[in-house]
Design an enzyme around this catalytic site. Structure first.
Site, PDB file in Angstrom:
ATOM      1  N   SER A 248       7.950  -2.377  14.234  1.00 57.91           N
ATOM      2  CA  SER A 248       7.791  -1.113  13.866  1.00 57.91           C
ATOM      3  C   SER A 248       7.905  -0.124  15.208  1.00 57.91           C
ATOM      4  CB  SER A 248       6.318  -0.904  13.462  1.00 57.91           C
ATOM      5  OG  SER A 248       5.938  -0.006  12.578  1.00 57.91           O
ATOM      6  N   LYS A 252      11.136   0.019  17.862  1.00 55.08           N
ATOM      7  CA  LYS A 252      11.901   1.269  18.415  1.00 55.08           C
ATOM      8  C   LYS A 252      12.057   1.027  19.789  1.00 55.08           C
ATOM      9  CE  LYS A 252       9.476   4.211  15.232  1.00 55.08           C
ATOM     10  NZ  LYS A 252       9.782   4.100  13.869  1.00 55.08           N
ATOM     11  N   TRP A 339       9.697   3.044   3.544  1.00 56.72           N
ATOM     12  CA  TRP A 339       9.657   4.038   4.548  1.00 56.72           C
ATOM     13  C   TRP A 339      10.365   3.896   5.611  1.00 56.72           C
ATOM     14  CZ3 TRP A 339       7.461   8.657   5.457  1.00 56.72           C
ATOM     15  CH2 TRP A 339       7.055   8.979   6.380  1.00 56.72           C
ATOM     16  N   HIS A 389       5.669  -4.143   5.232  1.00 61.95           N
ATOM     17  CA  HIS A 389       5.902  -3.863   6.663  1.00 61.95           C
ATOM     18  C   HIS A 389       4.941  -4.632   7.313  1.00 61.95           C
ATOM     19  CE1 HIS A 389       6.691  -0.994   9.704  1.00 61.95           C
ATOM     20  NE2 HIS A 389       5.579  -0.847  10.073  1.00 61.95           N
TER      21      HIS A 389
HETATM   22  C1  GCU Z   1       4.358   4.799  10.885  1.00 64.10           C
HETATM   23  C2  GCU Z   1       5.565   5.676  11.455  1.00 64.10           C
HETATM   24  C3  GCU Z   1       6.828   4.575  11.573  1.00 64.10           C
HETATM   25  C4  GCU Z   1       6.371   3.194  12.577  1.00 64.10           C
HETATM   26  C5  GCU Z   1       5.131   2.847  12.139  1.00 64.10           C
HETATM   27  C6  GCU Z   1       4.493   1.855  12.891  1.00 64.10           C
HETATM   28  O1  GCU Z   1       4.694   4.330   9.562  1.00 64.10           O
HETATM   29  O2  GCU Z   1       5.874   6.694  10.329  1.00 64.10           O
HETATM   30  O3  GCU Z   1       7.849   5.302  12.329  1.00 64.10           O
HETATM   31  O4  GCU Z   1       7.363   2.669  12.841  1.00 64.10           O
HETATM   32  O5  GCU Z   1       4.031   3.714  11.904  1.00 64.10           O
HETATM   33  O6  GCU Z   1       4.688   1.863  13.960  1.00 64.10           O
HETATM   34  O7  GCU Z   1       3.650   0.946  12.271  1.00 64.10           O
END
Ligand code: GCU
Length: 407
Positions: A248, A252, A339, A389
């Protein structure tokens, strides 16, 4: 926090037409035709574009670092692993700042051991139910179970073990090293004041950041490189075989760390989505508008200029993946995680293929997105897992195979 109700597109029909920037086309219009010009010219250009427009420029002066092993257990996990905790101290202008690395190494493996390195969301003590791990006393996001007044309680020990699969990693002959991301910067808009961005800034907690200065993702990624500095001098760890991995927002971060620091042998992005593996120009699921409004501290200020203007962003995320080349790369999605735009994550890996091809490295081996639970690729790899997720044992099984193949 911005407009949470802004419409989110979850329909493939509504993805606008777009033209991706060509990773092999230099800023001056010339084309990269060989590895030499990629390395000497185009790669540095793309890296600079990501620094200037997306993640910001990280603190790059040499840092005075000290390492202290604070605990060590040769009989961890019923005797099959060695566990160590290492505190890393940074000193700067008379001040000290620290982060803690938790390390498990397979005791049966031939030394030095290859390791997966990743940041965790709620403290090192959450990745494995092992009473020997120090409970983090740093600020925590309040949304985790067992967090009271923004601090972890004993109830959180081992709470995220499912996301880390330490047993499987050890049985696979590898190691795991992890750091609580809040050691580097607490994850909220004012968190930088208590993190390394203030620590290294000449104005400290009164810092004003320029439009291309680093955001939290830059700070977290910087910590991963400092862990690498430690691995280089720990004879039990093979620093030439470290895979940077993240889920998540930390996926990144893993990609950004792997892009900047070529000492990482491979990179894994698990459900990293917008600002990670997913193509921004598709505007499917989370967009720049959403991410910059909900999480204004993650990227550099310049990134906000591209809210609703994705086509004018000088890079797209397939170019972040191309910065990992020629090292092995694994991007993974989850079917229900719309998402994060699973197809956009697949397409990023796909559009990085021409850069891998320069090095004679094969691509994904498929033209279109594979069905669920059907991993593809050998060098650039991808799967979309059924479910939500998360980082699951299925995901880790693929990553352990991937590590086995390449390292
Ligand atoms: C949120 C956010 C995402 C991210 C995620 C996470 O959903 O919008 O960009 O990847 O959190 O880190 O759990």
């Amino acid at each position: 926090m911005g407009d949470r109700l802004k419409e989110v597109n979850y329909s493939e029909e509504k993805v606008p037409g777009y033209i991706l920037p060509d990773p092999l086309l230099c800023n001056d219009g010339t084309r990269v035709a060989d590895v030499f010009s990629w390395k000497a010219k185009r790669r540095p250009e793309i890296l600079e574009l990501f620094r200037e427009h997306v993640y910001g420029h990280s603190f790059s002066l040499p840092v005075n670092t000290e390492f202290k092993i604070t605990s060590s257990d040769k009989n961890a996990l019923g005797g099959k692993a060695v566990r160590k905790e290492v505190s890393v101290y940074f000193s700067h202008r008379g001040g000290k700042y620290s982060m803690d690395i938790l390390i498990y190494l397979s005791s049966g493996a031939k030394k030095p051991v290859p390791v997966f390195l990743g940041l965790n969301f709620f403290g090192n003590h959450t990745v494995c139910n092992d009473a020997g791990i120090k409970i983090s006393c740093r600020w925590m996001r309040p949304d985790g179970k067992g967090i009271v007044n923004n601090r972890a309680t004993g109830e959180t020990r081992g709470i995220n073990a499912g996301r880390w699969q330490v047993d499987k990693i050890i049985d696979g002959g590898c190691g795991l090293a992890t750091i609580y991301y809040g050691d580097l910067e607490p994850d909220h808009p004012a968190g930088w004041r208590d993190g390394i961005r203030a620590f290294f800034h000449p104005q400290g907690k009164n810092a004003e950041f320029g439009p291309a200065d680093w955001g939290a993702i830059g700070a977290w990624a910087w910590g991963l490189s400092r862990a690498m500095d430690y691995f280089v001098q720990d004879g039990d760890i093979d620093a030439r075989r470290v895979i940077v991995m993240g889920h998540s927002r930390l996926g990144k971060t893993a990609l950004w760390a792997g892009a900047q620091d070529e000492r990482f042998a491979a990179a894994i992005s698990n459900n990293s989505g917008c600002g990670g593996a997913a193509l921004s120009r598709r505007r499917f699921g989370e967009t720049l508008y959403h991410i910059n409004n909900y999480f204004p501290h993650w990227f550099c200020e310049n990134y906000k200029k591209y809210n609703d203007r994705e086509d004018s962003l000088p890079v797209d995320q397939h170019e972040l993946i191309s910065l990992i080349a020629p090292r092995p790369l694994y991007a993974a999605s989850a079917e229900e995680d719309l998402w994060a735009d699973p197809r956009g994550e697949f397409l990023s890996a796909k559009h990085a293929e021409p850069v891998y091809a320069l090095f004679g490295k094969p691509g994904l081996g498929v033209a279109d997105m594979p069905p669920v639970n059907h991993p593809v690729g050998n060098f650039i790899c991808y799967h979309v897992r059924s479910g939500k997720h998360n980082a699951t044992s299925y995901d880790w099984e693929q990553y352990i195979n991937f590590a086995g193949r390449h390292l």
